[in-house]
Design a protein around this motif. Sequence first.
Motif, mmCIF file in Angstrom:
data_model
loop_
_atom_site.group_PDB
_atom_site.id
_atom_site.type_symbol
_atom_site.label_atom_id
_atom_site.label_comp_id
_atom_site.label_asym_id
_atom_site.label_seq_id
_atom_site.Cartn_x
_atom_site.Cartn_y
_atom_site.Cartn_z
ATOM 1 N N ARG A 50 57.113 58.766 36.756
ATOM 2 C CA ARG A 50 57.067 59.492 35.480
ATOM 3 C C ARG A 50 58.338 60.301 35.279
ATOM 4 N NH1 ARG A 50 52.646 61.989 32.742
ATOM 5 N NH2 ARG A 50 51.314 60.390 33.661
ATOM 6 N N VAL A 51 58.829 60.930 36.315
ATOM 7 C CA VAL A 51 60.053 61.723 36.210
ATOM 8 C C VAL A 51 61.239 60.823 35.854
ATOM 9 C CG1 VAL A 51 61.734 63.053 37.553
ATOM 10 C CG2 VAL A 51 59.299 63.606 37.697
ATOM 11 N N THR A 52 61.332 59.683 36.515
ATOM 12 C CA THR A 52 62.428 58.750 36.239
ATOM 13 C C THR A 52 62.405 58.303 34.784
ATOM 14 O OG1 THR A 52 62.434 57.961 38.521
ATOM 15 C CG2 THR A 52 63.430 56.526 36.871
ATOM 16 N N THR A 53 61.217 58.076 34.245
ATOM 17 C CA THR A 53 61.081 57.663 32.850
ATOM 18 C C THR A 53 61.450 58.787 31.887
ATOM 19 O OG1 THR A 53 59.298 56.139 33.443
ATOM 20 C CG2 THR A 53 59.454 56.766 31.141
ATOM 21 N N THR A 54 61.175 60.025 32.291
ATOM 22 C CA THR A 54 61.371 61.168 31.406
ATOM 23 C C THR A 54 62.815 61.654 31.369
ATOM 24 O OG1 THR A 54 59.097 61.872 31.817
ATOM 25 C CG2 THR A 54 60.593 63.533 30.933
ATOM 26 N N LEU A 55 63.532 61.523 32.463
ATOM 27 C CA LEU A 55 64.882 62.088 32.537
ATOM 28 C C LEU A 55 65.801 61.655 31.385
ATOM 29 C CD1 LEU A 55 65.612 62.085 36.376
ATOM 30 C CD2 LEU A 55 65.482 64.075 34.870
ATOM 31 N N TYR A 67 66.343 64.688 17.822
ATOM 32 C CA TYR A 67 65.199 63.830 18.132
ATOM 33 C C TYR A 67 64.718 64.027 19.567
ATOM 34 C CZ TYR A 67 62.427 59.619 18.916
ATOM 35 O OH TYR A 67 61.412 58.751 19.242
ATOM 36 N N LEU A 68 65.652 64.015 20.532
ATOM 37 C CA LEU A 68 65.241 64.167 21.926
ATOM 38 C C LEU A 68 64.715 65.575 22.204
ATOM 39 C CD1 LEU A 68 67.802 62.125 24.065
ATOM 40 C CD2 LEU A 68 65.537 61.476 23.199
ATOM 41 N N THR A 73 60.052 68.644 23.643
ATOM 42 C CA THR A 73 59.065 69.660 23.304
ATOM 43 C C THR A 73 57.660 69.081 23.343
ATOM 44 O OG1 THR A 73 60.639 70.867 21.925
ATOM 45 C CG2 THR A 73 58.287 71.266 21.519
ATOM 46 N N ALA A 74 57.496 67.885 22.792
ATOM 47 C CA ALA A 74 56.178 67.247 22.805
ATOM 48 C C ALA A 74 55.723 66.940 24.227
ATOM 49 C CB ALA A 74 56.223 65.967 21.973
ATOM 50 N N LEU A 75 56.660 66.481 25.066
ATOM 51 C CA LEU A 75 56.321 66.189 26.458
ATOM 52 C C LEU A 75 55.889 67.458 27.190
ATOM 53 C CD1 LEU A 75 59.197 63.714 27.395
ATOM 54 C CD2 LEU A 75 56.752 63.200 27.443
ATOM 55 N N ALA A 287 57.100 70.413 34.614
ATOM 56 C CA ALA A 287 55.813 70.345 33.917
ATOM 57 C C ALA A 287 55.344 68.905 33.787
ATOM 58 C CB ALA A 287 55.938 70.994 32.537
ATOM 59 N N VAL A 288 56.250 68.014 33.437
ATOM 60 C CA VAL A 288 55.903 66.595 33.326
ATOM 61 C C VAL A 288 55.441 66.047 34.675
ATOM 62 C CG1 VAL A 288 56.891 64.286 32.947
ATOM 63 C CG2 VAL A 288 57.373 66.136 31.329
#
Length: 466
Positions: A50-55, A67-68, A73-75, A287-288
């Motif tokens: 999940r962290v790899t996807t979020t970075l 946009y990011l 913020t949504a994440l 947090a993610v």
Amino acid sequence: MPVLTPTEARSCLPVVGSDTLVPLVDGTTIAYANLDCAASAPALVAVAERVTTTLPLYASVHRGAGYLSQVSTALYEASRQTIGAFVGARTDDVTVITRNTTDSLNLLAGCVPAGPDGEPGRVLVLDVEHHANLLPWQRSAGGATVLHGEDSVAATLAALRTELARAPYALLALTGASNVTGEYLPVADVVALAHEAGARVALDGAQLVPHRRFSLAETGVDYISYSGHKTYAPFGSGALVGRRDWLDAGTPYLAGGGAVRQVDVDSVVWTTAPARHEAGSPNVIGAVALAAACDALAALPAGTLEAHEAFLRERLVSGLEAIPGVQVVRAWADAVDPVGVVTFSVVDHDPGLVAAYLSAEYGIGVRDGRFCAHPLLSRLGYAAGAIRASVGVGTTLEEVERLLGALSTFVTDGPGATYEVVDACWTVSPDPRPLPEGSGLSGLIATAAAGFIAESAGCGPLLDQQ
């Protein structure tokens, strides 16, 4: 609770590093046996993914128009919802993202309100607590009363009831599960006697949440705190979850941007929780990561984790008690269903030497010292420290058996290598084990780190941060 066979006693969830090889003093390598999960648990594979996807999506939060920034913020806010839901937050509860349990409890200590008489609210704690659930209350405005635990759960509950009736308390702060013995007091009984006396209940959930399903709504507990690094998400996040009124009115934990509604040169209007206590740029990735761990643990079939840990703990305790000279530490003789944390001593042997031996000759990681629970260890007769083995979702039966075999050999034959105390810590002398390739460590850096540990704690394993 289901009874597992040895074949079934494998890891519940895959963790990062389960196949990491570490060097032994005889020149061989072996897969690391991490029996120190109570201090810092490894990351779940699902968390790392999940962290790899979020970075690549990371950007500023809450105030960015890009946009990011909106995605980040949504994440962050979605993670907040998951983190609160994992501990059964009520509709009107607040989830504050913190660094860890220590951070959470220090934050809450600044929010305990004054009593009806205008005097600062006083807090009641037991001497079984981790320092994270002791020191913040002692230096809070109302201070703390530290009650000595009794030899049994029943007697300790009776002592709490008596003390709560003797004087008004705003809060009873209690461990959800001991970081020394894995034992705990029944939550329903604690909540009933505290609420009857007009006190709220705050649970230090650092050792409870990673091991047991928990719900604020179902138990009536007012606040719970827990740490990402003990919940398989070691990315610098934690949480305080609980009733809004104290958190909306309490002293803002940090003064800074994001915690305010209006700032003038000589005044400030603070906002409400959770932003009131989250000044500065938040740890979005942390947090993610914690939310990912919560998702993975929540997805396990009911009872799976409990059965896994119960099987390993039972084997660990019975195996330890069968070794001559090994004593298992207990706080309460009548405690039931403890989590997978077991502390023991080897009579006439320094805990630090035993821990160094297990590491150097068997590739086993345990914790030695006083586990940031000095009052409890002293009362139980282990003022010089002990050894702690703790299991988690990634622990296997082979790792437990390796520990038991290594201890049996130590008791009968002694260590195979030579050990000495260097900077107050036991170590192999000389230590032939190389540093990990690509770690960035050098002899200079490693020596500096060892010196810092020795200076700050007397010996590194005495530290056990929450």
